[in-house]
Design a protein around this motif. Structure first.
Motif, PDB file in Angstrom:
ATOM      1  N   GLU A 250       0.871  -1.277  -0.028  1.00  0.00           N
ATOM      2  CA  GLU A 250      -0.203   0.067   0.016  1.00  0.00           C
ATOM      3  C   GLU A 250       0.892   1.395   0.038  1.00  0.00           C
ATOM      4  O   GLU A 250       1.712   1.428   0.948  1.00  0.00           O
ATOM      5  CB  GLU A 250      -0.981   0.046   1.253  1.00  0.00           C
ATOM      6  N   ASP A 252       1.183   5.513  -0.849  1.00  0.00           N
ATOM      7  CA  ASP A 252       0.561   6.938  -1.423  1.00  0.00           C
ATOM      8  C   ASP A 252       1.599   7.327  -2.439  1.00  0.00           C
ATOM      9  O   ASP A 252       2.612   7.894  -2.217  1.00  0.00           O
ATOM     10  CB  ASP A 252       0.426   7.804  -0.023  1.00  0.00           C
ATOM     11  N   ASN A 254       1.018  10.431  -3.598  1.00  0.00           N
ATOM     12  CA  ASN A 254       0.889  11.689  -3.759  1.00  0.00           C
ATOM     13  C   ASN A 254       0.047  12.443  -4.734  1.00  0.00           C
ATOM     14  O   ASN A 254       0.431  13.503  -5.339  1.00  0.00           O
ATOM     15  CB  ASN A 254       2.267  12.333  -3.466  1.00  0.00           C
ATOM     16  N   GLY A 258      -4.857   9.409  -2.105  1.00  0.00           N
ATOM     17  CA  GLY A 258      -4.540   8.253  -1.125  1.00  0.00           C
ATOM     18  C   GLY A 258      -3.837   7.222  -1.261  1.00  0.00           C
ATOM     19  O   GLY A 258      -3.131   6.831  -2.047  1.00  0.00           O
ATOM     20  N   LEU A 259      -3.651   6.113  -0.221  1.00  0.00           N
ATOM     21  CA  LEU A 259      -3.088   5.152  -0.286  1.00  0.00           C
ATOM     22  C   LEU A 259      -3.614   3.953  -1.448  1.00  0.00           C
ATOM     23  O   LEU A 259      -5.042   3.943  -1.599  1.00  0.00           O
ATOM     24  CB  LEU A 259      -3.204   4.141   1.062  1.00  0.00           C
ATOM     25  N   ARG A 260      -2.829   3.297  -2.167  1.00  0.00           N
ATOM     26  CA  ARG A 260      -3.441   2.380  -3.066  1.00  0.00           C
ATOM     27  C   ARG A 260      -2.448   1.190  -3.160  1.00  0.00           C
ATOM     28  O   ARG A 260      -1.073   1.297  -2.929  1.00  0.00           O
ATOM     29  CB  ARG A 260      -3.630   3.186  -4.329  1.00  0.00           C
TER      30      ARG A 260
END
Ligand code: PHE
Length: 323
Positions: A250, A252, A254, A258-260
């Motif tokens: 997970e 980021d 930027n 968000g987190l992916r």
């Protein structure tokens, strides 16, 4: 003497000191000589007290001259060396961001007991495909868009042939990390390059299981990305591993989203055919392997959206990584 000191105290250590020195020397040479002559003309009973006063005066003038000499010396120093001037900037080199990532990953796996192995960039079909359980004319050979150097020689499309060369050379237990350049017939665009770095990992011994793979790679992710970062494993396919998997982390990116989940490596248990082709007993030994792309990891870590900046050698880009 007091007059002489007052004269000096009012002056800055600059060229006006020369004027002060002139006056002081005149005082010393002329006026003192005259006073000394006058002393001898005094009555004997006054001479003693006058002599003491004369000596105090002479000493005072000498002290003032010493102060002058010290000030002039430091003034001379300031004119050639100013310690308050800012230093000239040094032209410092920096490591390439992909090199920084590779070094960091190698260090983590070194702590986990892995050593570095290297192999040639010009390979045979057998090392790049055959020994890795690619059936002849397998579409994956097309998929890799191989650059051939001759009938049987090619530029390696991945670092996995180092698995085979390592197993041929060293008896298990084996734990190696193989960083190196690989080549594919791709045109440069924002996300592809015809030459890029890969990092291969291989662990072979008696009794190694998928649990070792998961535990080691999850520990790597904790050390590289931070202890709180989540990882997940999912199924994947590579002819030289069975079962095959991928590890996602997970991250980021930027971009405000968000987190992916981002896939960072392919992995799996070394296929028995690979062990046998390298001359090992696949009943006795098992192992796992992984391969990852440090350029992609560098891109997500340093917010790089176009892979081509990694190849431009633009000093303005590179010097951001100076440490
Ligand atoms: N060689 C594979 C690739 O280039 C990566 C990989 C290595 C997958 C080792 C599994 C095990 O995509």
């Amino acid at each position: 003497a007091q007059d002489a000191r007052a004269l000096l105290d009012g002056l800055e250590p600059d060229t006006r000191l020369d004027a002060a020195k002139g006056q002081l020397n005149a005082l010393k040479d002329d006026r003192l000589a005259a006073l000394q002559g006058a002393l001898r003309a005094l009555p004997a009973e006054d001479r003693r007290a006058a002599g003491t006063a004369f000596n105090t005066l002479k000493q005072g003038i000498q002290e003032a001259l010493d102060v002058f000499a010290a000030r002039q010396a430091s003034a001379a120093g300031v004119s050639t060396f100013d310690a308050t001037m800012p230093a000239r900037g040094m032209w410092r080199g920096s490591l390439h961001p992909v090199t920084l990532v590779i070094d960091e990953i190698c260090e983590i796996f070194r702590e986990l007991g892995f050593t570095i192995a290297l192999g040639p960039e010009a390979e045979t079909e057998w090392y790049n495909f055959g020994a890795l359980n690619f059936p002849p004319d397998h579409p994956a050979m097309e998929l890799h868009d191989t650059l051939y150097l001759g009938k049987d020689t090619l530029l390696r499309t991945h670092t996995s042939p180092v698995q085979v060369r390592t197993l041929q050379t060293y008896k298990p237990p084996v734990r190696v990390l193989a960083p190196g350049q690989v080549y594919r017939r791709d045109f440069f665009d924002a996300t592809h390059a015809p030459a890029f770095m890969q990092l291969e990992g291989l662990a072979v011994d008696e009794g190694i299981s998928f649990v070792d793979l998961k535990a080691t790679l999850a520990e790597f992710a904790r050390r590289f990305y931070g202890a709180s970062r989540r990882v997940r494993f999912g199924p994947s396919y590579f002819p030289f591993v069975e079962p095959g998997a991928q590890m996602d982390v997970e991250v980021d990116l930027n971009d405000g989203k968000g987190l992916r989940w981002v896939e960072i490596l392919g992995c799996g248990m070394v296929h028995p055919h690979v062990l046998e082709d390298a001359g090992l007993d696949s009943e006795k030994f098992t192992g796992w392997a992984f391969g990852m792309g440090p350029a992609r990891i560098a891109m997500s870590r340093y917010d790089i959206s176009d892979i081509r900046v990694l190849y431009d050698s633009d000093v303005r880009f590179l010097e951001q990584f100076a440490r």
